[in-house]
Design a protein around this motif. Structure first.
Motif, PDB file in Angstrom:
ATOM      1  N   VAL A 128       0.843  -1.200   0.000  1.00 21.95           N
ATOM      2  CA  VAL A 128       0.000   0.000   0.000  1.00 21.95           C
ATOM      3  C   VAL A 128       0.873   1.243   0.000  1.00 21.95           C
ATOM      4  O   VAL A 128       1.793   1.375   0.814  1.00 21.95           O
ATOM      5  N   ASN A 129       0.598   2.144  -0.942  1.00 21.40           N
ATOM      6  CA  ASN A 129       1.240   3.459  -0.888  1.00 21.40           C
ATOM      7  C   ASN A 129       0.161   4.536  -0.913  1.00 21.40           C
ATOM      8  O   ASN A 129      -0.989   4.281  -1.310  1.00 21.40           O
ATOM      9  N   TYR A 130       0.536   5.733  -0.505  1.00 16.13           N
ATOM     10  CA  TYR A 130      -0.453   6.793  -0.296  1.00 16.13           C
ATOM     11  C   TYR A 130      -0.148   8.009  -1.168  1.00 16.13           C
ATOM     12  O   TYR A 130      -0.400   9.144  -0.783  1.00 16.13           O
ATOM     13  N   GLY A 131       0.401   7.744  -2.343  1.00 14.22           N
ATOM     14  CA  GLY A 131       0.695   8.822  -3.280  1.00 14.22           C
ATOM     15  C   GLY A 131      -0.508   9.121  -4.157  1.00 14.22           C
ATOM     16  O   GLY A 131      -1.664   8.890  -3.788  1.00 14.22           O
ATOM     17  N   GLU A 132      -0.222   9.601  -5.374  1.00 16.95           N
ATOM     18  CA  GLU A 132      -1.302   9.937  -6.293  1.00 16.95           C
ATOM     19  C   GLU A 132      -2.007   8.670  -6.762  1.00 16.95           C
ATOM     20  O   GLU A 132      -1.397   7.616  -6.900  1.00 16.95           O
ATOM     21  N   ALA A 133      -3.299   8.811  -7.006  1.00 17.42           N
ATOM     22  CA  ALA A 133      -4.098   7.665  -7.450  1.00 17.42           C
ATOM     23  C   ALA A 133      -3.754   7.306  -8.899  1.00 17.42           C
ATOM     24  O   ALA A 133      -3.362   8.163  -9.701  1.00 17.42           O
ATOM     25  N   ILE A 134      -3.900   6.040  -9.209  1.00 12.84           N
ATOM     26  CA  ILE A 134      -3.752   5.594 -10.594  1.00 12.84           C
ATOM     27  C   ILE A 134      -5.021   5.975 -11.341  1.00 12.84           C
ATOM     28  O   ILE A 134      -6.131   5.697 -10.865  1.00 12.84           O
ATOM     29  N   PRO A 135      -4.927   6.612 -12.494  1.00  8.36           N
ATOM     30  CA  PRO A 135      -6.133   6.969 -13.250  1.00  8.36           C
ATOM     31  C   PRO A 135      -7.006   5.740 -13.520  1.00  8.36           C
ATOM     32  O   PRO A 135      -6.497   4.644 -13.767  1.00  8.36           O
ATOM     33  N   THR A 136      -8.306   5.931 -13.441  1.00  7.76           N
ATOM     34  CA  THR A 136      -9.247   4.815 -13.620  1.00  7.76           C
ATOM     35  C   THR A 136      -9.044   4.095 -14.953  1.00  7.76           C
ATOM     36  O   THR A 136      -9.104   2.869 -15.031  1.00  7.76           O
ATOM     37  N   ASN A 137      -8.792   4.864 -16.010  1.00 10.40           N
ATOM     38  CA  ASN A 137      -8.641   4.244 -17.329  1.00 10.40           C
ATOM     39  C   ASN A 137      -7.332   3.470 -17.471  1.00 10.40           C
ATOM     40  O   ASN A 137      -7.144   2.699 -18.411  1.00 10.40           O
ATOM     41  N   ALA A 138      -6.401   3.662 -16.518  1.00  9.73           N
ATOM     42  CA  ALA A 138      -5.107   2.974 -16.585  1.00  9.73           C
ATOM     43  C   ALA A 138      -5.121   1.646 -15.835  1.00  9.73           C
ATOM     44  O   ALA A 138      -4.307   0.762 -16.131  1.00  9.73           O
ATOM     45  N   ILE A 139      -6.039   1.484 -14.879  1.00  4.71           N
ATOM     46  CA  ILE A 139      -6.040   0.278 -14.036  1.00  4.71           C
ATOM     47  C   ILE A 139      -6.184  -1.021 -14.836  1.00  4.71           C
ATOM     48  O   ILE A 139      -5.464  -1.989 -14.572  1.00  4.71           O
ATOM     49  N   ILE A 147      -2.834 -11.443  -8.694  1.00  2.13           N
ATOM     50  CA  ILE A 147      -2.436 -10.105  -8.282  1.00  2.13           C
ATOM     51  C   ILE A 147      -3.423  -9.108  -8.874  1.00  2.13           C
ATOM     52  O   ILE A 147      -3.760  -9.188 -10.058  1.00  2.13           O
ATOM     53  N   ILE A 148      -3.911  -8.203  -8.026  1.00  2.00           N
ATOM     54  CA  ILE A 148      -4.873  -7.196  -8.467  1.00  2.00           C
ATOM     55  C   ILE A 148      -4.467  -5.851  -7.898  1.00  2.00           C
ATOM     56  O   ILE A 148      -3.649  -5.760  -6.973  1.00  2.00           O
ATOM     57  N   VAL A 149      -5.041  -4.796  -8.461  1.00  3.45           N
ATOM     58  CA  VAL A 149      -4.726  -3.448  -8.008  1.00  3.45           C
ATOM     59  C   VAL A 149      -6.014  -2.656  -7.847  1.00  3.45           C
ATOM     60  O   VAL A 149      -6.976  -2.841  -8.598  1.00  3.45           O
ATOM     61  N   SER A 150      -6.029  -1.816  -6.848  1.00  4.79           N
ATOM     62  CA  SER A 150      -7.122  -0.866  -6.655  1.00  4.79           C
ATOM     63  C   SER A 150      -6.510   0.464  -6.246  1.00  4.79           C
ATOM     64  O   SER A 150      -5.444   0.501  -5.614  1.00  4.79           O
ATOM     65  N   SER A 151      -7.172   1.541  -6.612  1.00  4.87           N
ATOM     66  CA  SER A 151      -6.588   2.853  -6.331  1.00  4.87           C
ATOM     67  C   SER A 151      -7.670   3.907  -6.199  1.00  4.87           C
ATOM     68  O   SER A 151      -8.668   3.899  -6.930  1.00  4.87           O
ATOM     69  N   ASN A 152      -7.477   4.797  -5.223  1.00  6.23           N
ATOM     70  CA  ASN A 152      -8.346   5.963  -5.070  1.00  6.23           C
ATOM     71  C   ASN A 152      -7.496   7.124  -4.565  1.00  6.23           C
ATOM     72  O   ASN A 152      -6.266   7.014  -4.481  1.00  6.23           O
ATOM     73  N   ASP A 153      -8.116   8.210  -4.247  1.00  3.92           N
ATOM     74  CA  ASP A 153      -7.361   9.401  -3.829  1.00  3.92           C
ATOM     75  C   ASP A 153      -6.620   9.187  -2.516  1.00  3.92           C
ATOM     76  O   ASP A 153      -5.657   9.906  -2.218  1.00  3.92           O
ATOM     77  N   ILE A 195      -3.421   0.124  -3.704  1.00  6.52           N
ATOM     78  CA  ILE A 195      -3.140  -1.178  -3.114  1.00  6.52           C
ATOM     79  C   ILE A 195      -2.876  -2.204  -4.217  1.00  6.52           C
ATOM     80  O   ILE A 195      -3.722  -2.427  -5.090  1.00  6.52           O
ATOM     81  N   PHE A 196      -1.692  -2.807  -4.150  1.00  9.15           N
ATOM     82  CA  PHE A 196      -1.403  -3.978  -4.964  1.00  9.15           C
ATOM     83  C   PHE A 196      -1.545  -5.192  -4.050  1.00  9.15           C
ATOM     84  O   PHE A 196      -0.810  -5.314  -3.068  1.00  9.15           O
ATOM     85  N   GLN A 197      -2.488  -6.064  -4.372  1.00  5.65           N
ATOM     86  CA  GLN A 197      -2.783  -7.214  -3.522  1.00  5.65           C
ATOM     87  C   GLN A 197      -2.338  -8.501  -4.204  1.00  5.65           C
ATOM     88  O   GLN A 197      -2.779  -8.824  -5.305  1.00  5.65           O
ATOM     89  N   VAL A 198      -1.456  -9.237  -3.526  1.00  2.00           N
ATOM     90  CA  VAL A 198      -0.947 -10.504  -4.045  1.00  2.00           C
ATOM     91  C   VAL A 198      -1.555 -11.637  -3.237  1.00  2.00           C
ATOM     92  O   VAL A 198      -1.459 -11.655  -2.007  1.00  2.00           O
TER      93      VAL A 198
END
Length: 367
Positions: free
Chosen positions: A296-307, A346-352, A356-359
């Protein structure tokens, strides 16, 4: 022979049996009609003579047999007429498909004996369309791979050649500047070597040509080692990392080097893109029969269209392909491939708030 093929022959046999039965009944009825006409209706002498002569010469059963055979052929021909017509439709459609017209769809007749054959051809056509589409995508992907890798490899290679040329032509003021040129060329060569290794490793993973050396592995200890390994980079990025787990030991069966590569890539990615958050959390949760590790990191969110594309090879959230934010763009693709080779996910989720990269990795069955 499969069931679909058998159904065609079964239907043809049933047509033959029904035709034979119908012909037999029809012959008996026809015989009684002819006899009735012969007895009760006055006919020319020639006709009466012909009937009596044939009856005496051949007998009833012989005439019955001949009549049944003739009517069976007629009835059977009429019965399979629709099947023959359907076969012609299928044949024409196959010819058109063989000429490249994949938009052809063979109609399915519910009561046609050839319906299973038509269904198989339609399925084959759909699979062929998918293969052609996959081939187009593979060709496009290959072209993109060549273009992007050529760009990525050319940049450090150009720098190496440039600085070595300056050295070769003695275009430096003193030994200090010479050492500076050598250091830059050395750093670029290390980067170039790393990129080439990434490319080779991704190719092996993508072709499922990577052999895993599974051994019992303490996942908690591995993550602790990684956290210590990244300490200098974290200090440089003004970040810290914390391992959150309720267990001191969590054993899995995995290839240590490959699993370490997965979390190295994820932590390295979190440092590159999560600097503003100042922190990385490694969260370990046991959910039998799996273990979940969240980076988990708390930087900028990954754009929705990039996930949806984040694990695609050579994909980067930032498209500048700069040295500061990535190498070949294969890190996450390699991580995904290694996890899948371990029957994980492995999946990824991101918000503001967080990314989270979950393995998810399987736990040993004999625990």
């Amino acid at each position: 022979m499969d069931k679909k093929s058998t159904s065609i022959y079964t239907r043809l046999l049933s047509y033959l049996l029904y035709s034979l039965l119908g012909a037999g009944i029809s012959t008996v009825i026809l015989a009684y009609i002819i006899r009735f006409i012969y007895i009760y209706i006055p006919l020319p002498v020639e006709v009466n003579y012909l009937y009596a002569n044939m009856r005496d010469a051949y007998g009833f059963w012989y005439l019955f047999f001949i009549g049944t055979i003739i009517l069976t052929v007629i009835y059977y021909a009429l019965a399979i007429k629709n099947m023959v017509s359907y076969f012609k439709i299928i044949s024409r459609s196959v010819d058109e498909i063989s000429e490249g017209r994949l938009d052809i769809e063979i109609p399915i007749w519910k009561h046609g004996g050839l319906s299973p054959l038509a269904q198989n051809i339609n399925q084959m056509k759909e699979q062929l369309e998918l293969l052609i589409e996959d081939e187009k995508k593979a060709t496009q992907s290959k072209n993109e791979l060549v273009t992007n890798v050529s760009h990525d490899l050319r940049t450090p290679l150009t720098s190496i050649i440039g600085y070595l040329r300056l050295i070769e032509e003695d275009q430096y003021r003193d030994e200090v500047e010479l050492r500076y040129f050598v250091d830059i060329a050395y750093e670029k060569s290390i980067r170039l070597n790393s990129m080439v290794n990434d490319l080779f490793e991704f190719t092996k993973i993508n072709n499922r040509d990577l052999a895993l050396k599974r051994v019992p592995l303490n996942l908690i200890e591995l993550l602790k080692q990684l956290a210590a390994q990244f300490h200098p980079e974290l200090i440089k990025a003004n970040m810290e990392i914390e391992l959150k787990t309720s267990a001191d030991e969590l054993m899995i069966e995995a290839d240590p080097d490959k699993i370490m590569r997965v979390f190295e890539n994820l932590i390295s990615n979190a440092i590159k893109y999560g600097r503003k958050g100042k922190k990385i959390d490694l969260v370990v949760e046991e959910k039998d029969p799996f273990v979940l590790v969240k980076v988990v990191n708390y930087g900028e969110a990954i754009p929705t269209n990039a996930i949806p594309h984040i694990f695609d090879r050579l994909y980067r959230v930032e498209q500048s392909r700069s040295d500061e934010t990535g190498g070949t763009g294969l890190g996450l693709a390699i991580a995904k491939g290694i996890v899948e080779l371990h029957q994980g996910e492995i999946i990824v989720s991101s918000n503001d708030a967080e990314t989270i990269f979950q393995v998810q990795l399987p736990l040993p069955t004999d625990r």
